[in-house]
Design a protein around this motif. Sequence first.
Motif, PDB file in Angstrom:
ATOM      1  N   CYS A   1      -6.667  29.617  46.777  1.00  0.00           N
ATOM      2  CA  CYS A   1      -6.117  28.463  46.069  1.00  0.00           C
ATOM      3  C   CYS A   1      -4.703  28.789  45.592  1.00  0.00           C
ATOM      4  O   CYS A   1      -4.386  29.934  45.284  1.00  0.00           O
ATOM      5  N   CYS A   2      -3.893  27.769  45.508  1.00  0.00           N
ATOM      6  CA  CYS A   2      -2.505  27.911  45.078  1.00  0.00           C
ATOM      7  C   CYS A   2      -2.446  28.417  43.633  1.00  0.00           C
ATOM      8  O   CYS A   2      -3.186  27.936  42.769  1.00  0.00           O
ATOM      9  N   ASP A   3      -1.570  29.371  43.378  1.00  0.00           N
ATOM     10  CA  ASP A   3      -1.411  29.915  42.026  1.00  0.00           C
ATOM     11  C   ASP A   3      -0.823  28.891  41.065  1.00  0.00           C
ATOM     12  O   ASP A   3      -1.050  28.965  39.856  1.00  0.00           O
ATOM     13  N   ASP A   4      -0.046  27.923  41.570  1.00  0.00           N
ATOM     14  CA  ASP A   4       0.607  26.948  40.700  1.00  0.00           C
ATOM     15  C   ASP A   4      -0.241  25.704  40.458  1.00  0.00           C
ATOM     16  O   ASP A   4      -0.468  25.318  39.320  1.00  0.00           O
ATOM     17  N   CYS A   5      -0.710  25.055  41.539  1.00  0.00           N
ATOM     18  CA  CYS A   5      -1.391  23.761  41.374  1.00  0.00           C
ATOM     19  C   CYS A   5      -2.901  23.839  41.593  1.00  0.00           C
ATOM     20  O   CYS A   5      -3.590  22.848  41.404  1.00  0.00           O
ATOM     21  N   ASP A   6      -3.400  24.981  41.996  1.00  0.00           N
ATOM     22  CA  ASP A   6      -4.832  25.217  42.187  1.00  0.00           C
ATOM     23  C   ASP A   6      -5.450  24.444  43.361  1.00  0.00           C
ATOM     24  O   ASP A   6      -6.653  24.364  43.473  1.00  0.00           O
ATOM     25  N   LYS A   7      -4.609  23.887  44.253  1.00  0.00           N
ATOM     26  CA  LYS A   7      -5.121  23.233  45.451  1.00  0.00           C
ATOM     27  C   LYS A   7      -5.466  24.312  46.481  1.00  0.00           C
ATOM     28  O   LYS A   7      -4.887  25.404  46.471  1.00  0.00           O
ATOM     29  N   ALA A   8      -6.412  23.992  47.362  1.00  0.00           N
ATOM     30  CA  ALA A   8      -6.817  24.943  48.397  1.00  0.00           C
ATOM     31  C   ALA A   8      -5.677  25.173  49.383  1.00  0.00           C
ATOM     32  O   ALA A   8      -4.979  24.232  49.778  1.00  0.00           O
TER      33      ALA A   8
ATOM     34  N   GLY B   1       3.571  22.706  49.452  1.00  0.00           N
ATOM     35  CA  GLY B   1       4.365  21.920  48.495  1.00  0.00           C
ATOM     36  C   GLY B   1       4.962  22.772  47.391  1.00  0.00           C
ATOM     37  O   GLY B   1       6.149  22.658  47.073  1.00  0.00           O
ATOM     38  N   CYS B   2       4.152  23.630  46.814  1.00  0.00           N
ATOM     39  CA  CYS B   2       4.645  24.503  45.735  1.00  0.00           C
ATOM     40  C   CYS B   2       5.630  25.545  46.270  1.00  0.00           C
ATOM     41  O   CYS B   2       6.588  25.910  45.583  1.00  0.00           O
ATOM     42  N   GLN B   3       5.408  26.010  47.492  1.00  0.00           N
ATOM     43  CA  GLN B   3       6.331  26.974  48.091  1.00  0.00           C
ATOM     44  C   GLN B   3       7.695  26.340  48.322  1.00  0.00           C
ATOM     45  O   GLN B   3       8.727  26.966  48.088  1.00  0.00           O
ATOM     46  N   GLU B   4       7.713  25.069  48.760  1.00  0.00           N
ATOM     47  CA  GLU B   4       8.991  24.373  48.948  1.00  0.00           C
ATOM     48  C   GLU B   4       9.733  24.246  47.621  1.00  0.00           C
ATOM     49  O   GLU B   4      10.947  24.458  47.565  1.00  0.00           O
TER      50      GLU B   4
END
Length: 88
Positions: free
Chosen positions: A38-45, A62-65
Amino acid sequence: MAGGFAKDGAVQEQIDASITDEINRARSRLPQGESALCCDDCDKAIPEARRLAVPGVRLCIGCQELADKAQTASAGYNRRGSKDSQLR
């Protein structure tokens, strides 16, 4: 042919050293280790294809961008003392 106090090839050595520094800086920023589920920022898979393509990935696309846009490359200073760096 170098002029003044510079030895032959000094300019090329400075260019090579600058490129090596940037390569090492970029490599140090690459993710390492096991990818997160899961994403460290938004917790999405994080999709499996992304985890396999980018080992050690911690953020969704998205968070990486957003992180990439926020990150600015710092030119730093030229520790080799060229005139170009002194004019900035």
